[in-house]
Design a protein around this motif. Structure first.
Motif, PDB file in Angstrom:
ATOM      1  N   PRO A 225       0.810  -1.233   0.000  1.00  0.00           N
ATOM      2  CA  PRO A 225       0.000   0.000   0.000  1.00  0.00           C
ATOM      3  C   PRO A 225       0.836   1.272   0.000  1.00  0.00           C
ATOM      4  O   PRO A 225       0.504   2.234  -0.702  1.00  0.00           O
ATOM      5  CB  PRO A 225      -0.824  -0.131   1.282  1.00  0.00           C
ATOM      6  N   GLU A 226       1.939   1.286   0.746  1.00  0.00           N
ATOM      7  CA  GLU A 226       2.745   2.502   0.835  1.00  0.00           C
ATOM      8  C   GLU A 226       3.401   2.842  -0.497  1.00  0.00           C
ATOM      9  O   GLU A 226       3.682   4.010  -0.774  1.00  0.00           O
ATOM     10  CB  GLU A 226       3.801   2.370   1.933  1.00  0.00           C
TER      11      GLU A 226
ATOM     12  N   ARG B  88     -13.661   2.918   7.242  1.00  0.00           N
ATOM     13  CA  ARG B  88     -12.741   3.995   7.594  1.00  0.00           C
ATOM     14  C   ARG B  88     -11.604   3.490   8.476  1.00  0.00           C
ATOM     15  O   ARG B  88     -11.805   2.649   9.361  1.00  0.00           O
ATOM     16  CB  ARG B  88     -13.510   5.103   8.311  1.00  0.00           C
ATOM     17  N   ARG B  89     -10.410   4.015   8.244  1.00  0.00           N
ATOM     18  CA  ARG B  89      -9.259   3.643   9.066  1.00  0.00           C
ATOM     19  C   ARG B  89      -9.432   4.191  10.478  1.00  0.00           C
ATOM     20  O   ARG B  89      -9.816   5.350  10.669  1.00  0.00           O
ATOM     21  CB  ARG B  89      -7.971   4.180   8.446  1.00  0.00           C
ATOM     22  N   GLN B  90      -9.156   3.345  11.467  1.00  0.00           N
ATOM     23  CA  GLN B  90      -9.244   3.724  12.864  1.00  0.00           C
ATOM     24  C   GLN B  90      -7.850   3.957  13.441  1.00  0.00           C
ATOM     25  O   GLN B  90      -6.852   3.479  12.896  1.00  0.00           O
ATOM     26  CB  GLN B  90      -9.963   2.638  13.661  1.00  0.00           C
TER      27      GLN B  90
ATOM     28  N   ALA C 155      -2.748  -0.350  12.231  1.00  0.00           N
ATOM     29  CA  ALA C 155      -1.348  -0.087  11.918  1.00  0.00           C
ATOM     30  C   ALA C 155      -1.167   0.433  10.500  1.00  0.00           C
ATOM     31  O   ALA C 155      -0.282   1.250  10.239  1.00  0.00           O
ATOM     32  CB  ALA C 155      -0.524  -1.359  12.123  1.00  0.00           C
ATOM     33  N   ASP C 156      -2.008  -0.034   9.571  1.00  0.00           N
ATOM     34  CA  ASP C 156      -1.869   0.360   8.173  1.00  0.00           C
ATOM     35  C   ASP C 156      -3.154   0.000   7.429  1.00  0.00           C
ATOM     36  O   ASP C 156      -4.139  -0.443   8.035  1.00  0.00           O
ATOM     37  CB  ASP C 156      -0.647  -0.308   7.521  1.00  0.00           C
TER      38      ASP C 156
ATOM     39  N   THR D 104      -6.651  -2.241   8.490  1.00  0.00           N
ATOM     40  CA  THR D 104      -8.028  -1.747   8.386  1.00  0.00           C
ATOM     41  C   THR D 104      -8.896  -2.722   7.608  1.00  0.00           C
ATOM     42  O   THR D 104     -10.006  -3.074   8.033  1.00  0.00           O
ATOM     43  CB  THR D 104      -8.056  -0.372   7.695  1.00  0.00           C
ATOM     44  N   ALA D 105      -8.404  -3.172   6.462  1.00  0.00           N
ATOM     45  CA  ALA D 105      -9.187  -4.074   5.613  1.00  0.00           C
ATOM     46  C   ALA D 105      -9.494  -5.384   6.329  1.00  0.00           C
ATOM     47  O   ALA D 105     -10.631  -5.884   6.286  1.00  0.00           O
ATOM     48  CB  ALA D 105      -8.446  -4.335   4.311  1.00  0.00           C
TER      49      ALA D 105
END
Length: 205
Positions: A17-18, A81-83, A87-88, A92-93
């Motif tokens: 992802p990064e 939504r990311r909480q 960590a990344d 989240t997924a």
């Protein structure tokens, strides 16, 4: 293409992802001309679960609960939504997939991320593609999910099934991708992310 070859292609073409953070995103506005500025995008992730079935890979999708405040009744990937505790994007997924469809992360092999996608509801979504064991169990959280179903991955990776539809939205005509399958109308951001995945694997942007 055999299933093994397809998985190898996914592993080759997807990315951490990064590595995609600075890549221009796809968007709900891609088929509608000029893209409006959205300065306050919120980070989100979805899991694109590719389930290993005897007949080949299938994509697990959900129909959102009719009681959801946004996008009720629509077809979606597990995600949200990311909480702060995530960590990344992968975390989240996987968290959202566990919460929405009861998917144990132990049954998921993350293959990588597809291109980011910006929604009209002001989310920047990272699609995480995961290979899911056929032994995985799925249980819908009724607060968020009305139904869980699967569609052959090959159907979504066939450009002949990538339809362009339109509807009026806030006084303007909005164009979007749709990939109807049986009684399921897959459209909007979900179809847009599937289209972007197809282009990452088989085409050019």
């Amino acid at each position: 293409m055999s299933e093994a070859e397809l998985i190898a292609l996914l592993e080759q073409r997807l990315a951490p992802p990064e590595a995609l953070a600075g890549r221009p995103p796809y968007s709900d506005f891609d088929l509608s001309g000029e893209r409006p500025a959205q300065p306050s995008l919120r980070d989100a992730s979805v899991l694109v679960p590719l389930v290993t079935r005897q007949a080949g890979l299938s994509v697990l999708l959900t129909r959102r609960s009719a009681d959801m405040p946004t996008h009720s009744g629509q077809i979606a990937f597990p995600g949200g939504r990311r909480q702060a505790e995530d960590a990344d994007a992968i975390a989240t997924a996987l968290r959202e997939a566990r919460e929405e469809v009861g998917l144990d992360p132990a049954h998921v092999r993350v293959l990588g991320a597809s291109d980011p996608y910006e929604t009209v509801t002001q989310f920047r979504v990272t699609p995480i593609v995961g290979l899911v064991s056929h032994q995985a169990d799925f249980v819908a959280d009724p607060r968020e999910v009305d139904a869980i179903f699967e569609v052959p991955f090959a159907f979504f990776m066939n450009p002949a099934n990538h339809q362009r539809h339109s509807r009026d939205y806030n006084g303007q005509t909005r164009y979007y991708y749709a990939m109807p399958y049986g009684d399921h109308y897959v459209w909007g951001a979900t179809a847009g992310m599937l289209r972007a995945l197809y282009l990452r694997l088989f085409g050019e942007r």
